[in-house]
Design an enzyme around this catalytic site. Structure first.
Site, PDB file in Angstrom:
ATOM      1  N   GLU A  46      17.408 -57.330 -64.991  1.00 37.37           N
ATOM      2  CA  GLU A  46      16.157 -57.503 -65.731  1.00 37.37           C
ATOM      3  C   GLU A  46      16.308 -58.576 -66.804  1.00 37.37           C
ATOM      4  O   GLU A  46      17.341 -58.688 -67.448  1.00 37.37           O
ATOM      5  CB  GLU A  46      15.716 -56.183 -66.366  1.00 37.37           C
ATOM      6  CG  GLU A  46      15.507 -55.053 -65.373  1.00 37.37           C
ATOM      7  CD  GLU A  46      14.354 -55.305 -64.419  1.00 37.37           C
ATOM      8  OE1 GLU A  46      13.629 -56.304 -64.572  1.00 37.37           O
ATOM      9  OE2 GLU A  46      14.176 -54.487 -63.496  1.00 37.37           O
ATOM     10  N   HIS A 253       2.898 -72.120 -68.775  1.00 35.11           N
ATOM     11  CA  HIS A 253       4.180 -71.549 -68.357  1.00 35.11           C
ATOM     12  C   HIS A 253       4.200 -71.629 -66.842  1.00 35.11           C
ATOM     13  O   HIS A 253       3.433 -70.953 -66.153  1.00 35.11           O
ATOM     14  CB  HIS A 253       4.343 -70.099 -68.807  1.00 35.11           C
ATOM     15  CG  HIS A 253       5.551 -69.456 -68.200  1.00 35.11           C
ATOM     16  ND1 HIS A 253       5.524 -68.206 -67.613  1.00 35.11           N
ATOM     17  CD2 HIS A 253       6.838 -69.914 -68.045  1.00 35.11           C
ATOM     18  CE1 HIS A 253       6.719 -67.918 -67.138  1.00 35.11           C
ATOM     19  NE2 HIS A 253       7.542 -68.930 -67.381  1.00 35.11           N
ATOM     20  N   THR A 355       6.593 -61.750 -67.043  1.00 34.72           N
ATOM     21  CA  THR A 355       6.660 -61.165 -68.380  1.00 34.72           C
ATOM     22  C   THR A 355       6.751 -62.248 -69.454  1.00 34.72           C
ATOM     23  O   THR A 355       6.359 -62.025 -70.598  1.00 34.72           O
ATOM     24  CB  THR A 355       7.857 -60.207 -68.504  1.00 34.72           C
ATOM     25  OG1 THR A 355       9.059 -60.872 -68.098  1.00 34.72           O
ATOM     26  CG2 THR A 355       7.648 -58.972 -67.650  1.00 34.72           C
ATOM     27  N   PHE A 356       7.271 -63.418 -69.112  1.00 31.44           N
ATOM     28  CA  PHE A 356       7.311 -64.535 -70.059  1.00 31.44           C
ATOM     29  C   PHE A 356       5.879 -64.902 -70.456  1.00 31.44           C
ATOM     30  O   PHE A 356       5.578 -65.083 -71.643  1.00 31.44           O
ATOM     31  CB  PHE A 356       8.013 -65.730 -69.408  1.00 31.44           C
ATOM     32  CG  PHE A 356       8.343 -66.857 -70.350  1.00 31.44           C
ATOM     33  CD1 PHE A 356       9.627 -67.010 -70.847  1.00 31.44           C
ATOM     34  CD2 PHE A 356       7.389 -67.793 -70.726  1.00 31.44           C
ATOM     35  CE1 PHE A 356       9.955 -68.058 -71.701  1.00 31.44           C
ATOM     36  CE2 PHE A 356       7.691 -68.837 -71.575  1.00 31.44           C
ATOM     37  CZ  PHE A 356       8.980 -68.973 -72.074  1.00 31.44           C
TER      38      PHE A 356
END
Length: 395
Positions: A46, A253, A355-356
């Site tokens: 993770e 991103h 998740t970034f």
């Protein structure tokens, strides 16, 4: 003489019981002797940003218990950042203070850095290590139920973040599904335990995802001041903006690497990416030609993307840390600087299910950006494109 002898005997007894004592004349007399410590770890593959989310689950768990006047002597020990798979340059152990404002974290939940514990004792003995495991069928009978059971199946854990002076008195395998607060039930199995650890802390779910408690915890996760200063300097020099909300650049991103293989139906090609950036600028009438890119793409992909964007007269920016910055803050610090830069931009486009990107969207919510400028995603070149969920901040 009697008083002196009693004092000496008292100190010897304390040493035998491994209890910490400090000079009463000191300004603070910090001791863990009357505390119960909760340790946790996360599945090694993770990444950094998922681990931040797991921290929030445990922090809210303890903070909410304290609010209700329960388990006041429990504290959460923050697992060091160590050997993350996605980090290419950082191999040494990093504490949370390297990335976050520790005082701000402590203002929300009773947390300790691992080194704060290790300096109290040459050897750390954990009373019980609960290795959490998923149930094979989470929806048995078509219904998701919160439950746990001690398991006879083999469970393996060999972590401890590079420390070689940590031992465990007993390891227990536990099948678990449900909210993180259900872990309190496990702590009651051995009420005299003072040091408890949960491996695979990513398995328990949020108790209050998206609620005020969630956002109060999230707001407390302020970044290390030095990282904020680095991002502020970059934005000022490159985008001529000296505030937390800028209108001089768009940010993206652009997640690649494992997404190109495992989730290729979620990401566009280079040309598709350029087309979507161009369309976003024109559709939203954004008056800027400057684009900041945070990405894990290969050098060849980055060069192709820059080439295509420059052909449309856009100016492209990436954050490239100095050797000294990389040595001090590592990949995690660089990622945070990129997130801060993205969070302050006029408009943001993220990668779906990354998740970034989620963390950037949260930062933008905290800063007060309009949701239309925040919850945007890259779509595949063809096929369906699900709109991203909008998780609005709750005051």
């Amino acid at each position: 003489m009697v008083l002196i002898s009693f004092f000496v005997m008292h100190l010897l007894f304390a040493a035998a019981q491994d209890i910490d004592y400090c000079d009463v004349s000191a300004k603070s007399c910090d001791t863990l002797a009357d505390k119960k410590l909760i340790f946790y770890d996360v599945n090694p593959p993770e990444g950094f940003n998922l681990r931040r989310d797991v921290y929030m689950r445990f922090a809210v768990m303890l903070a909410e218990a304290h609010k209700r006047g329960k388990r006041a002597n429990y504290q959460l020990v923050l697992p060091p950042w160590y050997h993350l798979y996605h980090w290419k340059t950082t191999r040494d152990q990093k504490d949370w203070g390297s990335f976050f404002d520790l005082d701000s974290l402590k203002s929300y939940a009773p947390v300790l850095e691992m080194h704060e514990v290790m300096t109290k004792t040459p050897k750390l003995s954990i009373d019980r290590l609960y290795v959490l495991q998923n149930y094979e069928d989470a929806f048995e009978g078509g219904v998701f139920k919160e439950k746990w059971e001690l398991s006879n199946s083999d469970c393996y854990y060999d972590g401890f973040w590079g420390y070689n002076n940590i031992t465990v008195k007993e390891k227990i395998c536990v099948r678990f599904q449900g909210k993180v607060s259900k872990l309190w039930e496990l702590t009651t199995l051995h009420p005299s335990d003072t040091k408890i650890m949960f491996a695979h802390g990513e398995i328990p779910l949020h108790d209050t995802y998206g609620t005020k408690s969630y956002w109060d915890c999230r707001k407390s996760m302020k970044f290390n001041k030095n990282l904020v200063d680095m991002a502020t300097k970059y934005v000022s020099e490159n985008f001529k903006c000296n505030s937390e909300k800028c209108n001089t650049y768009l940010s993206i991103h652009w997640r690649r690497q494992d997404f190109l293989y495992g989730r290729k139906d979620l990401v566009p090609s280079v040309k598709g990416t350029v087309k979507q950036i161009d369309e976003a600028l024109k559709k939203n009438k954004l008056k800027t030609e400057k684009i900041f890119i945070a990405t894990d793409a290969s050098d060849s992909e980055i060069k192709n993307l820059i080439k295509e964007l420059k052909a449309l007269m856009y100016e492209v920016f990436l954050y490239v840390p100095s050797r000294s910055e990389l040595a001090i803050y590592g990949d995690g610090g660089v990622a945070i600087v990129e997130q801060i830069i993205c969070a302050r931009s006029l408009f943001f486009i993220g990668t779906h299910e990354s998740t970034f990107s989620f963390r950037i969207q949260e930062e933008r919510e905290i800063l007060g950006f309009d949701s239309e400028s925040t919850f945007n995603r890259f779509c595949p070149d063809s096929g369906a494109c699900e709109k991203p969920s909008k998780w609005r901040v709750v005051q």
